[in-house]
Structures are given as C-alpha cells and as structure tokens.
Design a protein around this motif. Structure first.
Motif, PDB file in Angstrom:
ATOM      1  N   ILE A   2       0.878  -1.170   0.000  1.00  0.00           N
ATOM      2  CA  ILE A   2       0.000   0.000   0.000  1.00  0.00           C
ATOM      3  C   ILE A   2       0.913   1.217   0.000  1.00  0.00           C
ATOM      4  CG2 ILE A   2      -1.884   1.197   1.153  1.00  0.00           C
ATOM      5  CD1 ILE A   2      -2.602  -1.436   2.540  1.00  0.00           C
ATOM      6  N   VAL A   3       0.873   1.987  -1.084  1.00  0.00           N
ATOM      7  CA  VAL A   3       1.851   3.048  -1.293  1.00  0.00           C
ATOM      8  C   VAL A   3       1.169   4.409  -1.246  1.00  0.00           C
ATOM      9  CG1 VAL A   3       3.754   3.857  -2.730  1.00  0.00           C
ATOM     10  CG2 VAL A   3       3.102   1.441  -2.805  1.00  0.00           C
ATOM     11  N   GLY A   4       1.434   5.153  -0.178  1.00  0.00           N
ATOM     12  CA  GLY A   4       0.900   6.498  -0.059  1.00  0.00           C
ATOM     13  C   GLY A   4       1.667   7.479  -0.912  1.00  0.00           C
ATOM     14  N   ASN A   5       1.266   8.743  -0.853  1.00  0.00           N
ATOM     15  CA  ASN A   5       1.884   9.777  -1.679  1.00  0.00           C
ATOM     16  C   ASN A   5       2.980  10.545  -0.950  1.00  0.00           C
ATOM     17  OD1 ASN A   5       0.548   9.372  -4.140  1.00  0.00           O
ATOM     18  ND2 ASN A   5      -1.254  10.488  -3.419  1.00  0.00           N
ATOM     19  N   GLY A   6       3.424  10.032   0.209  1.00  0.00           N
ATOM     20  CA  GLY A   6       4.537  10.639   0.910  1.00  0.00           C
ATOM     21  C   GLY A   6       5.862  10.086   0.426  1.00  0.00           C
ATOM     22  N   ASP A   7       6.935  10.441   1.136  1.00  0.00           N
ATOM     23  CA  ASP A   7       8.274   9.976   0.764  1.00  0.00           C
ATOM     24  C   ASP A   7       8.387   8.466   0.936  1.00  0.00           C
ATOM     25  OD1 ASP A   7       9.106  12.550   0.210  1.00  0.00           O
ATOM     26  OD2 ASP A   7       9.920  12.894   2.218  1.00  0.00           O
ATOM     27  N   VAL A   8       9.089   7.840   0.011  1.00  0.00           N
ATOM     28  CA  VAL A   8       9.373   6.410   0.114  1.00  0.00           C
ATOM     29  C   VAL A   8      10.870   6.234   0.318  1.00  0.00           C
ATOM     30  CG1 VAL A   8       7.391   5.730  -1.294  1.00  0.00           C
ATOM     31  CG2 VAL A   8       9.594   6.146  -2.384  1.00  0.00           C
ATOM     32  N   PRO A   9      11.295   5.129   0.943  1.00  0.00           N
ATOM     33  CA  PRO A   9      12.723   4.936   1.184  1.00  0.00           C
ATOM     34  C   PRO A   9      13.517   4.843  -0.112  1.00  0.00           C
ATOM     35  CG  PRO A   9      11.390   3.403   2.484  1.00  0.00           C
ATOM     36  CD  PRO A   9      10.473   4.052   1.502  1.00  0.00           C
ATOM     37  N   GLN A  10      14.762   5.257  -0.042  1.00  0.00           N
ATOM     38  CA  GLN A  10      15.653   5.107  -1.201  1.00  0.00           C
ATOM     39  C   GLN A  10      15.736   3.643  -1.588  1.00  0.00           C
ATOM     40  OE1 GLN A  10      16.987   7.916  -2.517  1.00  0.00           O
ATOM     41  NE2 GLN A  10      17.767   6.751  -4.259  1.00  0.00           N
ATOM     42  N   GLY A  11      15.649   3.367  -2.870  1.00  0.00           N
ATOM     43  CA  GLY A  11      15.728   1.994  -3.351  1.00  0.00           C
ATOM     44  C   GLY A  11      14.447   1.203  -3.200  1.00  0.00           C
ATOM     45  N   ALA A  12      13.321   1.882  -2.938  1.00  0.00           N
ATOM     46  CA  ALA A  12      12.060   1.183  -2.697  1.00  0.00           C
ATOM     47  C   ALA A  12      11.402   0.669  -3.971  1.00  0.00           C
ATOM     48  CB  ALA A  12      11.093   2.109  -1.970  1.00  0.00           C
ATOM     49  N   ALA A  13      11.744   1.241  -5.115  1.00  0.00           N
ATOM     50  CA  ALA A  13      11.016   0.945  -6.347  1.00  0.00           C
ATOM     51  C   ALA A  13      10.985  -0.542  -6.666  1.00  0.00           C
ATOM     52  CB  ALA A  13      11.618   1.721  -7.512  1.00  0.00           C
ATOM     53  N   ALA A  14      12.123  -1.198  -6.574  1.00  0.00           N
ATOM     54  CA  ALA A  14      12.182  -2.614  -6.941  1.00  0.00           C
ATOM     55  C   ALA A  14      11.319  -3.460  -6.020  1.00  0.00           C
ATOM     56  CB  ALA A  14      13.631  -3.097  -6.919  1.00  0.00           C
ATOM     57  N   ALA A  15      11.371  -3.173  -4.721  1.00  0.00           N
ATOM     58  CA  ALA A  15      10.576  -3.940  -3.759  1.00  0.00           C
ATOM     59  C   ALA A  15       9.085  -3.723  -3.996  1.00  0.00           C
ATOM     60  CB  ALA A  15      10.959  -3.545  -2.333  1.00  0.00           C
ATOM     61  N   ILE A  16       8.698  -2.499  -4.294  1.00  0.00           N
ATOM     62  CA  ILE A  16       7.286  -2.221  -4.543  1.00  0.00           C
ATOM     63  C   ILE A  16       6.813  -2.921  -5.811  1.00  0.00           C
ATOM     64  CG2 ILE A  16       5.672  -0.384  -5.173  1.00  0.00           C
ATOM     65  CD1 ILE A  16       7.284   1.443  -3.233  1.00  0.00           C
ATOM     66  N   ASP A  17       7.589  -2.819  -6.874  1.00  0.00           N
ATOM     67  CA  ASP A  17       7.172  -3.430  -8.141  1.00  0.00           C
ATOM     68  C   ASP A  17       7.162  -4.950  -8.084  1.00  0.00           C
ATOM     69  OD1 ASP A  17       6.749  -0.989  -9.309  1.00  0.00           O
ATOM     70  OD2 ASP A  17       8.656  -0.934 -10.386  1.00  0.00           O
ATOM     71  N   ALA A  18       7.887  -5.531  -7.129  1.00  0.00           N
ATOM     72  CA  ALA A  18       7.929  -6.989  -6.997  1.00  0.00           C
ATOM     73  C   ALA A  18       6.769  -7.540  -6.167  1.00  0.00           C
ATOM     74  CB  ALA A  18       9.254  -7.414  -6.361  1.00  0.00           C
ATOM     75  N   ALA A  19       5.963  -6.672  -5.584  1.00  0.00           N
ATOM     76  CA  ALA A  19       4.855  -7.123  -4.749  1.00  0.00           C
ATOM     77  C   ALA A  19       3.793  -7.823  -5.588  1.00  0.00           C
ATOM     78  CB  ALA A  19       4.247  -5.941  -4.004  1.00  0.00           C
ATOM     79  N   ASP A  20       2.985  -8.645  -4.940  1.00  0.00           N
ATOM     80  CA  ASP A  20       1.884  -9.328  -5.628  1.00  0.00           C
ATOM     81  C   ASP A  20       0.752  -8.374  -5.985  1.00  0.00           C
ATOM     82  OD1 ASP A  20       3.043 -11.941  -5.461  1.00  0.00           O
ATOM     83  OD2 ASP A  20       2.459 -12.019  -3.358  1.00  0.00           O
ATOM     84  N   LEU A  21       0.609  -7.307  -5.210  1.00  0.00           N
ATOM     85  CA  LEU A  21      -0.468  -6.349  -5.430  1.00  0.00           C
ATOM     86  C   LEU A  21       0.004  -4.980  -4.944  1.00  0.00           C
ATOM     87  CD1 LEU A  21      -3.697  -6.295  -6.108  1.00  0.00           C
ATOM     88  CD2 LEU A  21      -3.881  -5.916  -3.657  1.00  0.00           C
ATOM     89  N   VAL A  22      -0.208  -3.950  -5.761  1.00  0.00           N
ATOM     90  CA  VAL A  22       0.194  -2.588  -5.393  1.00  0.00           C
ATOM     91  C   VAL A  22      -1.016  -1.672  -5.464  1.00  0.00           C
ATOM     92  CG1 VAL A  22       1.669  -0.611  -5.914  1.00  0.00           C
ATOM     93  CG2 VAL A  22       2.551  -2.940  -6.215  1.00  0.00           C
ATOM     94  N   ILE A  23      -1.298  -1.000  -4.348  1.00  0.00           N
ATOM     95  CA  ILE A  23      -2.386  -0.031  -4.260  1.00  0.00           C
ATOM     96  C   ILE A  23      -1.776   1.364  -4.148  1.00  0.00           C
ATOM     97  CG2 ILE A  23      -4.421   0.734  -2.966  1.00  0.00           C
ATOM     98  CD1 ILE A  23      -4.613  -2.118  -1.832  1.00  0.00           C
ATOM     99  N   ARG A  24      -2.229   2.279  -4.989  1.00  0.00           N
ATOM    100  CA  ARG A  24      -1.800   3.680  -4.915  1.00  0.00           C
ATOM    101  C   ARG A  24      -3.030   4.567  -4.751  1.00  0.00           C
ATOM    102  NH1 ARG A  24       3.717   3.693  -6.518  1.00  0.00           N
ATOM    103  NH2 ARG A  24       4.241   1.895  -7.827  1.00  0.00           N
ATOM    104  N   PHE A  25      -2.787   5.889  -4.624  1.00  0.00           N
ATOM    105  CA  PHE A  25      -3.858   6.805  -4.255  1.00  0.00           C
ATOM    106  C   PHE A  25      -3.941   8.004  -5.197  1.00  0.00           C
ATOM    107  CE2 PHE A  25      -2.751   4.446  -0.508  1.00  0.00           C
ATOM    108  CZ  PHE A  25      -3.978   4.163   0.072  1.00  0.00           C
TER     109      PHE A  25
END
Length: 209
Positions: A2-25
């Motif tokens: 579950i990805v909010g519109n605030g700051d994400v950790p450096q290097g987070a992109a790969a971990a987020i894209d590898a998830a089974d399901l991604v929810i954005r807002f």
C-alpha cells in the motif's frame, strides 16, 4: 503493498514493483521513486480532489491509472451527505467537500473495462471508533490511506500475507487526524498485522526479540 503519496525509502522501487499487489492513491504521486506497478487506484471520490481527477483527462490517461485493473472509491456518498449540514456550521470553507462524484468514477471504470469498488461505509465508521482510542484531536474524516489500510486488513488479508506500507508520513491536510493515525498504524505494526517497508518480515524476527 500500500503506497501512499509521501516519501518512500531510497531503493524502494524494486521492492514495490515486486509485490503481488500494489495499491496507490489519487494522482499516484508515488510513481517513480516508488516504482511503477499499479494494480488498484484508491480515490477520494468527493470534493475537489474528485472533480480534479475526473476533469481534464490527465488523471485518466496517466500511466498508473491506465495499468490499474480496479478503481476503489474510498468515501461513502451517503455518509458524506449526512456530514454536510454539520460541516456547514463547523467548516463553512468546506462547502463542496461532500459533493459526491462516485458515479463519475464508476462510469470511467465501466467504460475502460475495469472493476469499480466502493469501500464499505462500515470501514470508515469502525475507524472513527478505533481512532478514539488514540487520543484523536477533533477532525473531519480519516485519511484515504488509513481507510484503505483498515479495509485491506478487514476484507482481504489471509493468514501468511505480508502487508507492507510505503509513502506514509502521516502528515498533510489539517483536518485528517494524522497524529492518531500514526499511533493507530504503529499499533498494527506492533501486533504484526502489517509492516513498514524496510522493516523485516515477521518471520525474520528472532524469537523473543
């Protein structure tokens, strides 16, 4: 994820894209540093944010929205209609806050072959009760992010699922109860029901730690 519109950790992109399901807002400002995969877009379907998304076309044609297979409307039109009279007295500047654009999102989803889902009003009402446990100051409504977190945990999570948050700074609009929301999420993390990106998975904790 579950990805909010605030700051994400450096290097987070790969971990987020590898998830089974991604929810954005809403306008999916997390795309980029927060990866690109988007399965569900949860929207504020009332007031100015909704009007902005449905008008003009930029939201509808954005890469995140184009790849999403579901649109979730976070706010119950009936509940927000019931809020209108009280808000007219306490927050007259929010005169369009309760304007309901759910039908527009539903029509857009239908026209583009996606599923539209309305988050149950009971989720919002349960959140109001739960937030009272965390010394919540007066507020108008919980944030969309918190509503989705509560909805996912109550409606979808199965044993063994790893629910991860990114981009949640618990700050923003003054009439969301962000201090209480942070304590609410911290309690869920402590219970092992979800974790913030960068924390180890529950199975990685040493026993007794």
């Amino acid at each position: 994820m579950i990805v909010g519109n605030g700051d994400v950790p450096q290097g987070a992109a790969a971990a987020i894209d590898a998830a089974d399901l991604v929810i954005r807002f809403n306008d999916c400002r997390s795309v980029g540093k927060g990866g690109t995969r988007t399965d569900i877009v949860a929207v504020c379907n009332t007031g100015r944010p909704a009007l902005s998304m449905l008008g003009g076309g930029r939201w509808k044609t954005s890469d995140a929205v184009r790849q999403a297979r579901e649109i979730w409307s976070v706010r119950s039109g009936a509940k927000f209609a019931a809020l209108r009279a009280e808000l007219a007295k306490t927050h007259p500047d929010l005169d369009d806050f309760c304007d309901d654009y759910t039908a527009g999102f539903e029509a857009f989803a239908h026209a583009t072959g996606r599923r539209h889902r309305m988050i149950p009003v009971e989720t919002h009402e349960r959140l109001d009760r739960d937030l009272a446990r965390f010394a919540s100051a007066p507020y108008v409504v919980p944030s969309s992010g918190l509503v989705v977190i509560a909805d996912v945990l109550s409606e979808f999570v199965q044993p063994g699922d790893d629910v991860v948050l990114a981009g949640f700074g618990h700050s923003g609009w003054e009439w969301h109860p962000f201090a209480a929301e942070r304590r609410y999420v911290d309690a869920l993390v402590a219970e092992g029901r979800l974790r913030r990106l960068g924390q180890p998975q529950p199975s990685d904790f040493s026993q007794g730690a």
